[in-house]
Enzyme design. Structure first.
Site, PDB file in Angstrom:
ATOM      1  N   LYS A  11       0.912  -1.174   0.046  1.00 53.25           N
ATOM      2  CA  LYS A  11       0.189  -0.157   0.084  1.00 53.25           C
ATOM      3  C   LYS A  11       0.813   1.195   0.111  1.00 53.25           C
ATOM      4  O   LYS A  11       2.053   1.231   0.639  1.00 53.25           O
ATOM      5  CB  LYS A  11      -0.919  -0.055   1.017  1.00 53.25           C
ATOM      6  CG  LYS A  11      -0.312   0.276   2.786  1.00 53.25           C
ATOM      7  CD  LYS A  11       0.078   1.429   3.119  1.00 53.25           C
ATOM      8  CE  LYS A  11       0.936   1.394   4.334  1.00 53.25           C
ATOM      9  NZ  LYS A  11       1.766   2.461   4.887  1.00 53.25           N
ATOM     10  N   ASP A 141      -2.871  -1.687   9.620  1.00 56.59           N
ATOM     11  CA  ASP A 141      -2.938  -1.414   8.449  1.00 56.59           C
ATOM     12  C   ASP A 141      -3.526  -2.824   7.803  1.00 56.59           C
ATOM     13  O   ASP A 141      -3.785  -2.915   6.524  1.00 56.59           O
ATOM     14  CB  ASP A 141      -1.329  -1.645   7.734  1.00 56.59           C
ATOM     15  CG  ASP A 141      -0.869   0.013   7.623  1.00 56.59           C
ATOM     16  OD1 ASP A 141      -1.621   0.885   7.735  1.00 56.59           O
ATOM     17  OD2 ASP A 141       0.501  -0.037   7.356  1.00 56.59           O
TER      18      ASP A 141
HETATM   19  C1  LIG Z   1       2.319   4.343   9.077  1.00 59.72           C
HETATM   20  C2  LIG Z   1       1.155   3.454   8.807  1.00 59.72           C
HETATM   21  O1  LIG Z   1       1.786   2.516   7.752  1.00 59.72           O
HETATM   22  C3  LIG Z   1       0.351   4.165   7.861  1.00 59.72           C
HETATM   23  O2  LIG Z   1      -0.712   3.398   7.060  1.00 59.72           O
HETATM   24  C4  LIG Z   1       0.389   2.970   9.856  1.00 59.72           C
HETATM   25  O3  LIG Z   1      -0.367   3.835  10.657  1.00 59.72           O
HETATM   26  C5  LIG Z   1       1.230   1.772  10.787  1.00 59.72           C
HETATM   27  O4  LIG Z   1       0.364   0.479  10.712  1.00 59.72           O
HETATM   28  P1  LIG Z   1       0.867  -0.702  11.236  1.00 59.72           P
HETATM   29  O5  LIG Z   1       2.302  -1.116  10.907  1.00 59.72           O
HETATM   30  O6  LIG Z   1       0.141  -1.893  11.182  1.00 59.72           O
HETATM   31  O7  LIG Z   1       0.872  -0.571  12.934  1.00 59.72           O
HETATM   32  P2  LIG Z   1       0.637  -1.347  14.113  1.00 59.72           P
HETATM   33  O8  LIG Z   1       1.408  -2.722  13.916  1.00 59.72           O
HETATM   34  O9  LIG Z   1      -0.825  -1.251  14.392  1.00 59.72           O
HETATM   35  O10 LIG Z   1       1.412  -0.486  15.272  1.00 59.72           O
HETATM   36  C6  LIG Z   1       2.748  -0.182  15.315  1.00 59.72           C
HETATM   37  C7  LIG Z   1       2.999   0.955  16.153  1.00 59.72           C
HETATM   38  O11 LIG Z   1       2.787   2.103  15.696  1.00 59.72           O
HETATM   39  C8  LIG Z   1       2.046   2.925  16.592  1.00 59.72           C
HETATM   40  N1  LIG Z   1       0.664   3.347  16.056  1.00 59.72           N
HETATM   41  C9  LIG Z   1       0.311   2.837  14.951  1.00 59.72           C
HETATM   42  C10 LIG Z   1      -1.030   2.927  14.197  1.00 59.72           C
HETATM   43  C11 LIG Z   1      -1.557   4.227  14.995  1.00 59.72           C
HETATM   44  N2  LIG Z   1      -2.591   4.875  14.504  1.00 59.72           N
HETATM   45  N3  LIG Z   1      -0.984   4.990  15.993  1.00 59.72           N
HETATM   46  C12 LIG Z   1       0.199   4.435  16.305  1.00 59.72           C
HETATM   47  O12 LIG Z   1       0.565   5.203  17.218  1.00 59.72           O
HETATM   48  C13 LIG Z   1       1.884   2.273  17.773  1.00 59.72           C
HETATM   49  O13 LIG Z   1       2.987   2.798  18.473  1.00 59.72           O
HETATM   50  C14 LIG Z   1       2.190   0.943  17.705  1.00 59.72           C
HETATM   51  O14 LIG Z   1       2.829  -0.029  18.448  1.00 59.72           O
HETATM   52  N1  LIG Z   2       5.847 -11.246   6.856  1.00 63.47           N
HETATM   53  C1  LIG Z   2       6.749 -10.072   6.940  1.00 63.47           C
HETATM   54  N2  LIG Z   2       7.119  -9.311   5.990  1.00 63.47           N
HETATM   55  C2  LIG Z   2       8.081  -8.398   6.313  1.00 63.47           C
HETATM   56  N3  LIG Z   2       8.469  -8.123   7.540  1.00 63.47           N
HETATM   57  C3  LIG Z   2       8.014  -8.864   8.285  1.00 63.47           C
HETATM   58  C4  LIG Z   2       6.788  -9.963   8.401  1.00 63.47           C
HETATM   59  N4  LIG Z   2       6.862 -10.392   9.457  1.00 63.47           N
HETATM   60  C5  LIG Z   2       7.372  -9.603  10.494  1.00 63.47           C
HETATM   61  N5  LIG Z   2       8.210  -8.609   9.744  1.00 63.47           N
HETATM   62  C6  LIG Z   2       8.966  -7.850  10.586  1.00 63.47           C
HETATM   63  O1  LIG Z   2       8.166  -6.731  10.678  1.00 63.47           O
HETATM   64  C7  LIG Z   2       9.245  -5.525  10.345  1.00 63.47           C
HETATM   65  C8  LIG Z   2       8.512  -4.310   9.746  1.00 63.47           C
HETATM   66  O2  LIG Z   2       8.365  -4.955   8.274  1.00 63.47           O
HETATM   67  P1  LIG Z   2       7.417  -4.485   7.102  1.00 63.47           P
HETATM   68  O3  LIG Z   2       7.878  -4.544   5.894  1.00 63.47           O
HETATM   69  O4  LIG Z   2       6.139  -4.954   7.312  1.00 63.47           O
HETATM   70  O5  LIG Z   2       7.533  -2.655   7.392  1.00 63.47           O
HETATM   71  P2  LIG Z   2       6.631  -1.591   6.969  1.00 63.47           P
HETATM   72  O6  LIG Z   2       6.138  -1.648   5.641  1.00 63.47           O
HETATM   73  O7  LIG Z   2       7.321  -0.319   7.183  1.00 63.47           O
HETATM   74  O8  LIG Z   2       5.124  -1.696   7.683  1.00 63.47           O
HETATM   75  P3  LIG Z   2       4.117  -0.591   7.807  1.00 63.47           P
HETATM   76  O9  LIG Z   2       3.838   0.361   6.465  1.00 63.47           O
HETATM   77  O10 LIG Z   2       2.995  -1.533   7.815  1.00 63.47           O
HETATM   78  O11 LIG Z   2       4.269   0.467   8.971  1.00 63.47           O
HETATM   79  C9  LIG Z   2      10.387  -5.851   9.859  1.00 63.47           C
HETATM   80  O12 LIG Z   2      11.484  -5.414  10.887  1.00 63.47           O
HETATM   81  C10 LIG Z   2      10.320  -7.409   9.561  1.00 63.47           C
HETATM   82  O13 LIG Z   2      11.417  -8.089  10.177  1.00 63.47           O
END
Ligand SMILES: C[C@](O)(CO)[C@H](O)COP(=O)(O)OP(=O)(O)OC[C@H]1O[C@@H](n2ccc(N)nc2=O)[C@H](O)[C@@H]1O
Ligand SMILES: Nc1ncnc2c1ncn2[C@@H]1O[C@H](COP(=O)(O)OP(=O)(O)OP(=O)(O)O)[C@@H](O)[C@H]1O
Length: 314
Positions: A11, A141
């Site tokens: 996304k 997400d």
């Molecule tokens: C940055 C984005 O990717 C934008 O789409 C999302 O808000 C992040 O979504 P995500 O990775 O699914 O996040 P989560 O796994 O739910 O949360 C990870 C951490 O991000 C923070 N978190 C996340 C979502 C939100 N609305 N508020 C937060 O403060 C919290 O500290 C949480 O511990």
């Molecule tokens: N299936 C998976 N694919 C990718 N990373 C994973 C997975 N499961 C756990 N992780 C861990 O999650 C962390 C974040 O990876 P990811 O690629 O999902 O980040 P991101 O794209 O920044 O996430 P978001 O956009 O939802 O905040 C990495 O440190 C990775 O080791």
């Protein structure tokens, strides 16, 4: 043994405004999210033993119970214990294309695909909103990744309102392989620097709504006006992430200079995208970017907008 293969779409956030903090410690958001055709390939396969196994060759992705895909399977198993007992355990194979820790919801998309795949493999007959409710237990997400397409996301990101899809929009995505942003760090840092701008009461919320800028983006999407979408791109995280990652800030500036409809960092970064009106334009921008920044550390991809988040292949 039965198996299903699914494509799990990354996304991007066309709009991301952090509005306030919530009693649960998360942040209140207003976002416009979009699925794009940079996809991981997820296979769920029945195995004879009552176990969840994860296979993934990517060095940065754990192949154990900390993998979000494993957590999704464990959650389904705990909610529907009879299914595994009757139909056996599951082996989940993850073929990564989506860069890790990039702000492209790679892990969340994998978890979403596992929820959809296990619903099929274990004949659970769950609705999309039931799958999204399960996903919301694991990450903000994930509900969007289950349905995908184009949507307004509010609450902590899990409250979704579908928008009409914008067909034929393409993009270039770029990320330095050595740069990562931790999502918890991004929220914590944003709160420390901008927490005083958060909405804390009804009056503040009314004032904020009067100036909510997301309306422009939502209208642009609803009109399928690609030029206006490019003009109203917005991500509050840029304020802190680009400051902490000067290399990514320079990447964004270079990409914006190359043309296209608009350039923005996705989610908590550090990947950056430029929108393009056609596949040919996206490819041309990618070529120009590789020429402008001939750095082997820079990953560059082209993709297009997708109408869904998880697609069944076979
Ligand atoms: C940055 C984005 O990717 C934008 O789409 C999302 O808000 C992040 O979504 P995500 O990775 O699914 O996040 P989560 O796994 O739910 O949360 C990870 C951490 O991000 C923070 N978190 C996340 C979502 C939100 N609305 N508020 C937060 O403060 C919290 O500290 C949480 O511990
Ligand atoms: N299936 C998976 N694919 C990718 N990373 C994973 C997975 N499961 C756990 N992780 C861990 O999650 C962390 C974040 O990876 P990811 O690629 O999902 O980040 P991101 O794209 O920044 O996430 P978001 O956009 O939802 O905040 C990495 O440190 C990775 O080791």
């Amino acid at each position: 043994m039965r198996s299903y293969t699914l494509l799990a779409a990354a996304k991007i956030n066309l709009y991301l405004e952090i509005v306030g903090s919530r009693p649960d410690g998360f942040h209140e958001l207003i976002m416009v999210m979009q699925s794009v055709s940079l996809c991981d390939r997820i296979t769920v396969r029945s195995i004879g033993v009552d176990e969840i196994r994860v296979r993934c060759d990517h060095p940065l992705v754990p192949a154990d119970e900390t993998n979000l895909a494993y957590k999704a399977a464990a959650l389904v198993m705990s909610q529907y214990p009879g299914a595994m007992a009757k139909l056996g355990g599951v082996e989940i194979t993850i073929e990564k294309q989506i860069p890790v820790g990039a702000g492209l919801a790679g892990g969340s998309s994998n978890a979403a695909a596992v929820l959809v795949g296990l619903d099929l493999l274990w004949n659970l007959g769950l609705t999309q909103s039931e799958l999204q409710e399960l996903g919301a237990e694991l990450g903000s997400d994930i509900p969007f990744c289950v349905s995908g397409g184009t949507a307004i996301a509010t609450g902590r990101g899990e409250q979704l309102d579908a928008l009409p899809g914008i067909d034929n929009l393409h993009l270039v995505i770029a990320k330095y392989e050595s740069e990562f942003v931790s999502t918890p760090w991004a929220y914590k840092t944003y709160r420390a620097e901008y927490g005083d701008t958060y909405v804390t009461d009804a009056k503040g919320w009314q004032e904020r709504q009067a100036q909510v800028r997301s309306g422009e983006m939502v209208r642009a999407v609803a009109r399928r006006d690609a030029i206006a979408v490019g003009q109203h791109l917005c991500n509050d995280f840029e304020k802190i992430v680009l400051e902490a990652h000067p290399k990514t800030a320079a990447l964004k500036a270079t990409m914006a200079d190359l043309g296209g409809l608009g350039t923005l960092m996705s989610g908590s970064g550090p990947s950056v995208f430029t929108l393009a009106g056609s596949e040919a334009e996206a490819k041309e921008l990618a070529t120009k970017l590789r020429t402008a920044l001939p750095d082997s550390d820079l990953g560059v991809w082209t993709a297009q907008f997708l109408p869904s988040g998880v697609q069944l292949v076979s």
